[in-house]
Design an enzyme around this catalytic site. Structure first.
Site, PDB file in Angstrom:
ATOM      1  N   HIS A  17       0.718  -1.538  -0.056  1.00  0.00           N
ATOM      2  CA  HIS A  17       0.136  -0.406   0.079  1.00  0.00           C
ATOM      3  C   HIS A  17       0.957   1.497   0.093  1.00  0.00           C
ATOM      4  CE1 HIS A  17      -3.040  -2.488   2.536  1.00  0.00           C
ATOM      5  NE2 HIS A  17      -3.616  -2.546   1.173  1.00  0.00           N
ATOM      6  N   LYS A  41     -15.737  -6.966   6.454  1.00  0.00           N
ATOM      7  CA  LYS A  41     -14.717  -7.405   6.985  1.00  0.00           C
ATOM      8  C   LYS A  41     -14.471  -7.406   7.973  1.00  0.00           C
ATOM      9  CE  LYS A  41     -11.105  -7.382   2.594  1.00  0.00           C
ATOM     10  NZ  LYS A  41     -10.657  -6.466   2.100  1.00  0.00           N
ATOM     11  N   ARG A  90      -2.869  -6.434  -8.575  1.00  0.00           N
ATOM     12  CA  ARG A  90      -1.704  -7.281  -7.562  1.00  0.00           C
ATOM     13  C   ARG A  90      -1.866  -8.815  -8.728  1.00  0.00           C
ATOM     14  NH1 ARG A  90      -3.464  -7.891  -1.976  1.00  0.00           N
ATOM     15  NH2 ARG A  90      -5.190  -7.559  -2.732  1.00  0.00           N
ATOM     16  N   SER A 128      -2.738  -7.333   3.681  1.00  0.00           N
ATOM     17  CA  SER A 128      -3.373  -7.370   4.786  1.00  0.00           C
ATOM     18  C   SER A 128      -3.607  -8.867   5.493  1.00  0.00           C
ATOM     19  CB  SER A 128      -3.832  -7.125   4.664  1.00  0.00           C
ATOM     20  OG  SER A 128      -3.611  -5.524   4.702  1.00  0.00           O
TER      21      SER A 128
HETATM   22  P1  ADP Z   1     -10.082  -3.077   0.649  1.00  0.00           P
HETATM   23  O1  ADP Z   1     -10.999  -4.086   1.077  1.00  0.00           O
HETATM   24  O2  ADP Z   1     -10.787  -1.959  -0.006  1.00  0.00           O
HETATM   25  O3  ADP Z   1      -9.421  -3.527  -1.193  1.00  0.00           O
HETATM   26  P2  ADP Z   1      -7.316  -2.612   0.869  1.00  0.00           P
HETATM   27  O4  ADP Z   1      -7.063  -2.363   1.864  1.00  0.00           O
HETATM   28  O5  ADP Z   1      -7.537  -4.515   0.936  1.00  0.00           O
HETATM   29  O6  ADP Z   1      -8.750  -2.447   0.771  1.00  0.00           O
HETATM   30  O7  ADP Z   1      -6.516  -3.181  -0.208  1.00  0.00           O
HETATM   31  C1  ADP Z   1      -6.883  -1.128  -1.114  1.00  0.00           C
HETATM   32  C2  ADP Z   1      -5.951  -0.893  -2.800  1.00  0.00           C
HETATM   33  O8  ADP Z   1      -4.822  -1.969  -1.981  1.00  0.00           O
HETATM   34  C3  ADP Z   1      -6.699  -2.237  -4.115  1.00  0.00           C
HETATM   35  O9  ADP Z   1      -6.670  -1.596  -4.383  1.00  0.00           O
HETATM   36  C4  ADP Z   1      -5.921  -3.598  -3.486  1.00  0.00           C
HETATM   37  O10 ADP Z   1      -6.056  -4.450  -5.133  1.00  0.00           O
HETATM   38  C5  ADP Z   1      -4.501  -2.603  -2.873  1.00  0.00           C
HETATM   39  N1  ADP Z   1      -2.880  -3.499  -2.870  1.00  0.00           N
HETATM   40  C6  ADP Z   1      -3.232  -4.252  -1.340  1.00  0.00           C
HETATM   41  N2  ADP Z   1      -2.621  -4.777  -1.300  1.00  0.00           N
HETATM   42  C7  ADP Z   1      -1.681  -4.509  -2.622  1.00  0.00           C
HETATM   43  C8  ADP Z   1      -0.316  -4.488  -2.253  1.00  0.00           C
HETATM   44  N3  ADP Z   1       0.495  -5.644  -2.607  1.00  0.00           N
HETATM   45  N4  ADP Z   1       0.104  -3.743  -3.798  1.00  0.00           N
HETATM   46  C9  ADP Z   1      -0.342  -2.894  -4.456  1.00  0.00           C
HETATM   47  N5  ADP Z   1      -1.627  -2.940  -3.751  1.00  0.00           N
HETATM   48  C10 ADP Z   1      -2.301  -3.453  -3.353  1.00  0.00           C
END
Ligand code: ADP
Length: 173
Positions: A17, A41, A90, A128
């Site tokens: 992130h 979640k 990803r 996460s």
């Molecule tokens: P959500 O529940 O909205 O998907 P996340 O915190 O899981 O929230 O992810 C937020 C954004 O960050 C999403 O677009 C996800 O694809 C992206 N993301 C999550 N992990 C990574 C990573 N390792 N590298 C790049 N983008 C990521």
């Protein structure tokens, strides 16, 4: 002025992130990281805790703010004057999910332009959820989390009695 919003659960924020936030901060004039409440979640950290963690991690990126919101992202974007919605990709699973959300947001507000950032290869496998699972089983994933968040994660999992002490598994005799 190009204003973007990067919404997500960030439960917790990973270096994947953070890499996206740095790249977004270089591309846009202003970037608001929006910690969203995801009804599907059960979060490990409260929204306020996540905001504080992310603020610490983005200190030094002067055009990045951290905010919190519930409701539609397009409503948030209209409130803060953002034209761009930032998300990360990803893999193909992300692509299909994100493509549908982008189409829906565009239906809700045709001014909403979603901009996708491809995850760096070294962060492609990070989520996460996986980091929480590995930490709770005693694995060291400090290479993938900001230091403050790695400490907070171990502390929270211990509080919730979800931190397993590493054991030496012996064969049954
Ligand atoms: P959500 O529940 O909205 O998907 P996340 O915190 O899981 O929230 O992810 C937020 C954004 O960050 C999403 O677009 C996800 O694809 C992206 N993301 C999550 N992990 C990574 C990573 N390792 N590298 C790049 N983008 C990521």
């Amino acid at each position: 002025m190009k204003v973007a919003v990067f919404p997500g659960s960030f439960d917790p924020l990973t270096l994947g992130h953070l890499d996206l936030i740095k790249r977004g901060s270089a591309l846009f004039d202003q970037l608001a990281v929006a910690v969203m409440t995801n009804v599907n979640k059960e979060p490990l950290f409260t929204v306020d805790e996540r905001v504080a963690q992310i603020k610490e991690a983005v200190a030094g990126l002067d055009n990045v703010t951290v905010i919190t919101t519930s409701g539609l992202t397009v409503d948030l974007m209209n409130r803060i004057g953002a034209d761009y919605l930032m998300r990360g990709l990803r893999n193909t699973t992300d692509f299909q999910y994100e493509r549908d959300i982008a189409a829906m947001n565009n239906f809700l507000d045709d001014q909403c332009e979603t901009v996708f950032f491809l995850a760096k290869p070294e962060y492609q496998h990070l989520s996460s959820t996986i980091l929480k699972e590995v930490t709770s089983s005693g694995g060291d994933i400090s290479a993938y989390l900001p230091a403050n968040i790695n400490e907070a994660l171990k502390k929270r999992l211990a509080e919730k009695k979800m931190l397993q002490v590493k054991e030496h598994n012996e064969e049954a005799r």
